[in-house]
Design a protein around this motif. Structure first.
Motif, PDB file in Angstrom:
ATOM      1  N   GLU A 178       4.891   7.691   4.460  1.00  0.00           N
ATOM      2  CA  GLU A 178       6.334   7.512   4.630  1.00  0.00           C
ATOM      3  C   GLU A 178       6.995   7.088   3.319  1.00  0.00           C
ATOM      4  O   GLU A 178       8.110   7.521   3.006  1.00  0.00           O
ATOM      5  CB  GLU A 178       6.636   6.467   5.706  1.00  0.00           C
ATOM      6  CG  GLU A 178       6.090   6.803   7.085  1.00  0.00           C
ATOM      7  CD  GLU A 178       4.802   6.048   7.360  1.00  0.00           C
ATOM      8  OE1 GLU A 178       4.581   5.699   8.536  1.00  0.00           O
ATOM      9  OE2 GLU A 178       4.029   5.812   6.404  1.00  0.00           O
ATOM     10  N   SER A 197       1.776   4.419   1.813  1.00  0.00           N
ATOM     11  CA  SER A 197       1.705   5.238   3.017  1.00  0.00           C
ATOM     12  C   SER A 197       2.470   6.542   2.788  1.00  0.00           C
ATOM     13  O   SER A 197       3.268   6.660   1.851  1.00  0.00           O
ATOM     14  CB  SER A 197       2.305   4.493   4.215  1.00  0.00           C
ATOM     15  OG  SER A 197       3.687   4.248   3.991  1.00  0.00           O
ATOM     16  N   THR A 237      -3.065   6.177   1.380  1.00  0.00           N
ATOM     17  CA  THR A 237      -3.769   6.926   2.416  1.00  0.00           C
ATOM     18  C   THR A 237      -3.991   8.350   1.914  1.00  0.00           C
ATOM     19  O   THR A 237      -3.335   8.805   0.962  1.00  0.00           O
ATOM     20  CB  THR A 237      -2.961   6.966   3.727  1.00  0.00           C
ATOM     21  OG1 THR A 237      -1.749   7.718   3.509  1.00  0.00           O
ATOM     22  CG2 THR A 237      -2.614   5.555   4.199  1.00  0.00           C
ATOM     23  N   ALA A 259      -0.824  10.336   2.179  1.00  0.00           N
ATOM     24  CA  ALA A 259       0.124  10.014   1.112  1.00  0.00           C
ATOM     25  C   ALA A 259      -0.183  10.828  -0.146  1.00  0.00           C
ATOM     26  O   ALA A 259       0.729  11.353  -0.791  1.00  0.00           O
ATOM     27  CB  ALA A 259       0.079   8.525   0.803  1.00  0.00           C
ATOM     28  N   ARG A 294       0.852  -1.182   0.000  1.00  0.00           N
ATOM     29  CA  ARG A 294       0.000   0.000   0.000  1.00  0.00           C
ATOM     30  C   ARG A 294       0.886   1.229   0.000  1.00  0.00           C
ATOM     31  O   ARG A 294       2.094   1.147   0.251  1.00  0.00           O
ATOM     32  CB  ARG A 294      -0.932   0.008   1.215  1.00  0.00           C
ATOM     33  CG  ARG A 294      -0.247   0.270   2.555  1.00  0.00           C
ATOM     34  CD  ARG A 294      -1.274   0.262   3.685  1.00  0.00           C
ATOM     35  NE  ARG A 294      -0.661   0.449   4.987  1.00  0.00           N
ATOM     36  CZ  ARG A 294      -0.413   1.628   5.543  1.00  0.00           C
ATOM     37  NH1 ARG A 294      -0.710   2.735   4.886  1.00  0.00           N
ATOM     38  NH2 ARG A 294       0.145   1.709   6.738  1.00  0.00           N
TER      39      ARG A 294
END
Length: 257
Positions: free
Chosen positions: A210, A208, A230, A233, A206
């Motif tokens: 980060e 994210s 997300t 993101a 996925r």
């Protein structure tokens, strides 16, 4: 070791059962030190640790040039691995500053206004260039599984791939952690002097925030992930000018706008 044998009892839907052995992905504590100062402990696959040292250091904004790392030593410890990284002296103030912010981190997340400001630091703008052709992304997706030997053995390992503008996979790193896999890929690129050259990163995870930040800090123009993003993101990618393609599957993909 990145894998180890595991014993299982295989139970079929028809009621049959048998004992089997298969390889499982190993998670090893990797303690990271900078110039003798303890910095972080990661749960990672114990492979390509020199690449991890360079990529993690870049993601932590401790280096912006691979020459700022003088040495990397890996040592086996009683319960894991010790990754000792020696930075140039002019980078040590950054280490001390980051350690100061890290000391108030806890299981509940980042605590305190100081840490909140650190959590969403500004990102460099990415030179996006020409978008990869849709066919190139689909070609890379189709080929990725052939470059994942650890995942083929265990079914439990993420991959991060450097893909050319034509979709050809140029380099792959695997790890039990999606963040570690991307750090290892970026570190391998730094060590080899590789650039994106109009290509893109493909991650088997996925998306994210980060991972978006790691891509932006590495100058990656396009980030492709096989699962959903997300909201943060998407926001961080937009702020950095990073092209984001998500839910990339053999039959369709979504380009964030």
């Amino acid at each position: 070791m990145a894998t180890r044998p595991g014993l299982f009892r295989r139970i079929s839907a028809t009621g049959g059962a048998e004992s089997i052995e298969r390889l499982v992905a190993d998670e090893t504590p990797i303690a990271i030190e900078y110039n003798g100062l303890g910095y972080a402990v990661l749960m990672a696959s114990a492979a390509d640790l020199d690449d991890l040292a360079y990529g993690f250091s870049r993601a932590e904004r401790l280096i912006d040039d691979p020459a700022q790392i003088i040495d990397v030593d890996t040592h086996a410890a009683e319960q894991g691995m010790l990754l000792r990284i020696t930075l140039r002296e002019d980078r040590l103030a950054l280490v001390a500053e980051r350690v100061r912010h890290r000391v108030s981190e806890s299981s509940c997340g980042l605590c305190g206004i100081e840490n909140l400001e650190q959590a969403l630091r500004s990102l460099p703008r990415v030179e996006a260039g020409t978008a990869p052709a849709d066919a190139a992304v689909f070609a890379a997706l189709d080929a990725l599984h052939r470059h994942q030997p650890l995942n083929a053995q265990t079914g439990a390992v993420h991959a991060a791939a450097l893909c050319g503008a034509d979709g050809a996979i140029r380099l792959v790193r695997e790890d039990v952690g999606r963040h570690n896999a991307f750090d290892k890929l970026i570190g391998a690129m730094l060590r080899a002097g590789l650039d994106w050259d109009g290509g893109f990163a493909l991650l088997s995870s996925r998306c994210s925030f980060e991972l978006v930040e790691k891509a932006a800090l590495a100058g990656c123009p396009t980030l492709v992930t096989v699962s959903a993003p997300t909201g943060l993101a998407i926001d961080r990618a937009r702020d950095a000018g990073l092209r984001l393609i998500v839910l990339a599957r053999p039959d369709a993909m979504l380009a964030a706008t």
